[in-house]
Design an enzyme around this catalytic site. Structure first.
Site, PDB file in Angstrom:
ATOM      1  N   LYS A  20      47.561  36.120  -4.808  1.00 26.96           N
ATOM      2  CA  LYS A  20      47.204  37.461  -4.321  1.00 26.96           C
ATOM      3  C   LYS A  20      45.706  37.666  -4.088  1.00 26.96           C
ATOM      4  O   LYS A  20      45.305  38.482  -3.272  1.00 26.96           O
ATOM      5  CB  LYS A  20      47.740  38.510  -5.289  1.00 26.96           C
ATOM      6  CG  LYS A  20      49.266  38.549  -5.254  1.00 26.96           C
ATOM      7  CD  LYS A  20      49.798  39.924  -5.554  1.00 26.96           C
ATOM      8  CE  LYS A  20      51.258  40.039  -5.201  1.00 26.96           C
ATOM      9  NZ  LYS A  20      52.130  39.178  -6.033  1.00 26.96           N
ATOM     10  N   GLU A  66      48.456  49.569  -4.377  1.00 28.02           N
ATOM     11  CA  GLU A  66      49.649  49.793  -5.183  1.00 28.02           C
ATOM     12  C   GLU A  66      49.918  48.515  -5.964  1.00 28.02           C
ATOM     13  O   GLU A  66      49.505  47.436  -5.552  1.00 28.02           O
ATOM     14  CB  GLU A  66      50.839  50.102  -4.275  1.00 28.02           C
ATOM     15  CG  GLU A  66      51.542  48.870  -3.692  1.00 28.02           C
ATOM     16  CD  GLU A  66      50.698  48.013  -2.747  1.00 28.02           C
ATOM     17  OE1 GLU A  66      49.700  48.536  -2.200  1.00 28.02           O
ATOM     18  OE2 GLU A  66      51.023  46.823  -2.576  1.00 28.02           O
ATOM     19  N   SER A  81      53.272  29.898  -6.522  1.00 29.10           N
ATOM     20  CA  SER A  81      52.492  31.074  -6.116  1.00 29.10           C
ATOM     21  C   SER A  81      51.680  31.678  -7.254  1.00 29.10           C
ATOM     22  O   SER A  81      50.673  32.330  -7.021  1.00 29.10           O
ATOM     23  CB  SER A  81      53.427  32.128  -5.516  1.00 29.10           C
ATOM     24  OG  SER A  81      54.500  32.412  -6.396  1.00 29.10           O
TER      25      SER A  81
HETATM   26  C1  LIG Z   1      53.525  39.141  -6.000  1.00 25.35           C
HETATM   27  C2  LIG Z   1      53.979  37.759  -6.225  1.00 25.35           C
HETATM   28  C3  LIG Z   1      54.983  37.160  -5.435  1.00 25.35           C
HETATM   29  C4  LIG Z   1      55.744  37.901  -4.365  1.00 25.35           C
HETATM   30  O1  LIG Z   1      54.993  38.344  -3.298  1.00 25.35           O
HETATM   31  P1  LIG Z   1      54.997  37.660  -1.863  1.00 25.35           P
HETATM   32  O2  LIG Z   1      54.280  38.635  -1.029  1.00 25.35           O
HETATM   33  O3  LIG Z   1      56.413  37.463  -1.457  1.00 25.35           O
HETATM   34  O4  LIG Z   1      54.288  36.375  -2.000  1.00 25.35           O
HETATM   35  C5  LIG Z   1      55.302  35.837  -5.653  1.00 25.35           C
HETATM   36  N1  LIG Z   1      54.704  35.129  -6.644  1.00 25.35           N
HETATM   37  C6  LIG Z   1      53.754  35.667  -7.426  1.00 25.35           C
HETATM   38  C7  LIG Z   1      53.156  34.833  -8.497  1.00 25.35           C
HETATM   39  C8  LIG Z   1      53.363  37.001  -7.255  1.00 25.35           C
HETATM   40  O5  LIG Z   1      52.423  37.522  -8.045  1.00 25.35           O
END
Ligand SMILES: *Cc1c(COP(=O)(O)O)cnc(C)c1O
Length: 410
Positions: A104, A126, A393
């Site tokens: 993020k 948000e 992610s």
């Molecule tokens: C917020 C988040 C997601 C989901 O958001 P996307 O916009 O679909 O990437 C996925 N993995 C992590 C670690 C997150 O913090």
């Protein structure tokens, strides 16, 4: 380095035709907002298009991504996991190693310096689980911007540690008491604030969602994930991978990861949604399995809703995937059969969470664990000369307590 951030239309070719001039990805996307937001959104689009052509902007972002966020992130060969499964070679793209613990921050940094460039000194955002709130609060501290985070009161209760982290970084966290008191209500409140304070304020939306130009802007700030991956796998293996896998909430980590490979038709792209307790109304967040075309929070896309268009309740063990709408670009590439979709249940995600920790000593976020759940099964189906890359992610530190509670281990 800076030229890598936004490759030109020449190198990125036809993929950059989307969204079109009206902000649509085929029938999806668009700008379904109240009249008062149309001008601010068009101003944002103009400022963004100018910024991305400006070498000074690119250099500033490149430096922050490197020195503040920790890019490039590693492409890691999961040797033990590969051996144990006995199929395709598995690599992890390590977005979990970034500052604040997830992908993020790529987008938060990009939008924050864009806001500064537009002369806006106040940031709102948000957050659901708190990951986007923490990335935004950190970046605002770093850049000296005022920061207000909207968060559902129920989410604040569940994620009290994250609320404290945001406040430590100087952000004001405003609880939202309406409706289910979760992410959807927090987005409504942030949009209301933006309408009122648009002259001084930029709204940093946290996923590849919402009204145009956000799905495009958020995607572009995450495209660095796929560009790095492409160069790294070519260096390590001398060829492109056979499949990429990413979890899909709004879809930002997935589209950022996939984008550089969209024209490589031999590379299969798979997005994994939250299957929750099973694909029954109210028990999941797999928009492509139970959703219908509709409009939510500025954007036309697949949405979990009833016959009257009321938004369904959703459920996932991972807060970051627990949202009723999916990013419009994913719906577009799904129609073209370019991105494939699967879902993973809470139970399978928790199993993958544990396996990844046990075998590799790396704890993935519960969101990312949905991608791993698919990958564990998929790798076994593929022969050992195939290559599969999973986007990690985020890291799972934030989730250990919840995972332990759900798995009954406390
Ligand atoms: C917020 C988040 C997601 C989901 O958001 P996307 O916009 O679909 O990437 C996925 N993995 C992590 C670690 C997150 O913090």
């Amino acid at each position: 380095m800076s030229s890598l951030l936004f490759p030109s239309a020449e190198t990125d070719g036809p993929r950059l035709k989307h969204p079109d001039a009206s902000g649509r990805f085929g029938p999806y996307g668009g700008m379904f907002v109240p009249e008062t937001l149309v001008t601010p959104l068009l101003d944002l689009e103009k400022a963004y298009r100018e910024a991305r052509e400006d070498p000074a902007f690119q250099e500033e972002l490149a430096l922050l991504l490197k020195e503040y966020a920790g890019r490039p992130t590693e492409l890691y060969f999961a040797e033990r996991l590969t051996k144990e499964l006995g199929g395709a070679k598995i690599y992890f793209k390590r977005e979990d190693l970034l500052h604040t613990g997830a992908h993020k921050i790529n987008n938060a940094l990009g939008q924050a310096i864009l806001a500064k460039r537009m002369g806006k000194k106040r940031i709102i955002a948000e957050t659901g689980a708190g990951q986007h709130g923490i990335a935004t609060a950190s970046v605002c501290a770093k850049l000296g911007l005022e920061c207000v985070i909207y968060m559902g009161a129920e989410d604040m209760r569940r994620q009290s540690l994250n609320v404290y982290r945001m406040r430590l970084c100087g952000a004001e966290v405003r609880g939202v008491e309406s409706g289910q008191k979760t992410l959807k209500e927090a987005i409504n409140e942030a949009m209301r604030d933006w309408v009122t304070n648009v002259r001084s304020t930029h709204y940093i939306l946290g996923s590849a969602l919402g009204s145009h130009p956000y799905p495009m802007i958020v995607r572009d700030f995450h495209r660095v994930i796929g560009r790095e991956t492409r160069a790294q796998i070519l260096e390590k293996e001398g060829r492109l991978p056979d499949e990429l896998v990413a979890c899909v909430g709004g879809g930002s980590n997935a589209i950022g990861f996939f984008f550089a490979f969209l024209d490589d038709h031999d590379v299969r792209l798979t997005g994994v949604e939250a299957g929750g307790r099973g694909i029954q109304k109210g028990d999941h967040a797999a928009r492509f399995e139970g959703g219908k075309l509709g409009i939510l929070q500025g954007c036309k896309t697949y949405i979990l809703q009833n016959e009257e268009g009321q938004i369904d309740l959703t459920h996932s063990v991972s807060a970051g995937l627990d949202y009723a709408a999916v990013g419009p670009e994913h719906a577009f590439y799904r129609d073209q059969k370019r991105i494939h979709f699967a879902s993973a249940s809470d139970q399978k995600a928790l199993h993958a969470f544990r396996e990844c920790a046990r075998v590799e000593g790396i704890i993935p976020a519960l969101e990312s664990s949905h991608g791993f759940a698919y990958a564990l099964e998929r790798a076994k189906e593929l022969s050992s000369d195939k290559i599969l890359i999973v986007n990690m992610s985020g890291r799972g530190d934030k989730d250990v307590q919840e995972a332990a509670r759900v798995m009954g281990e406390l």
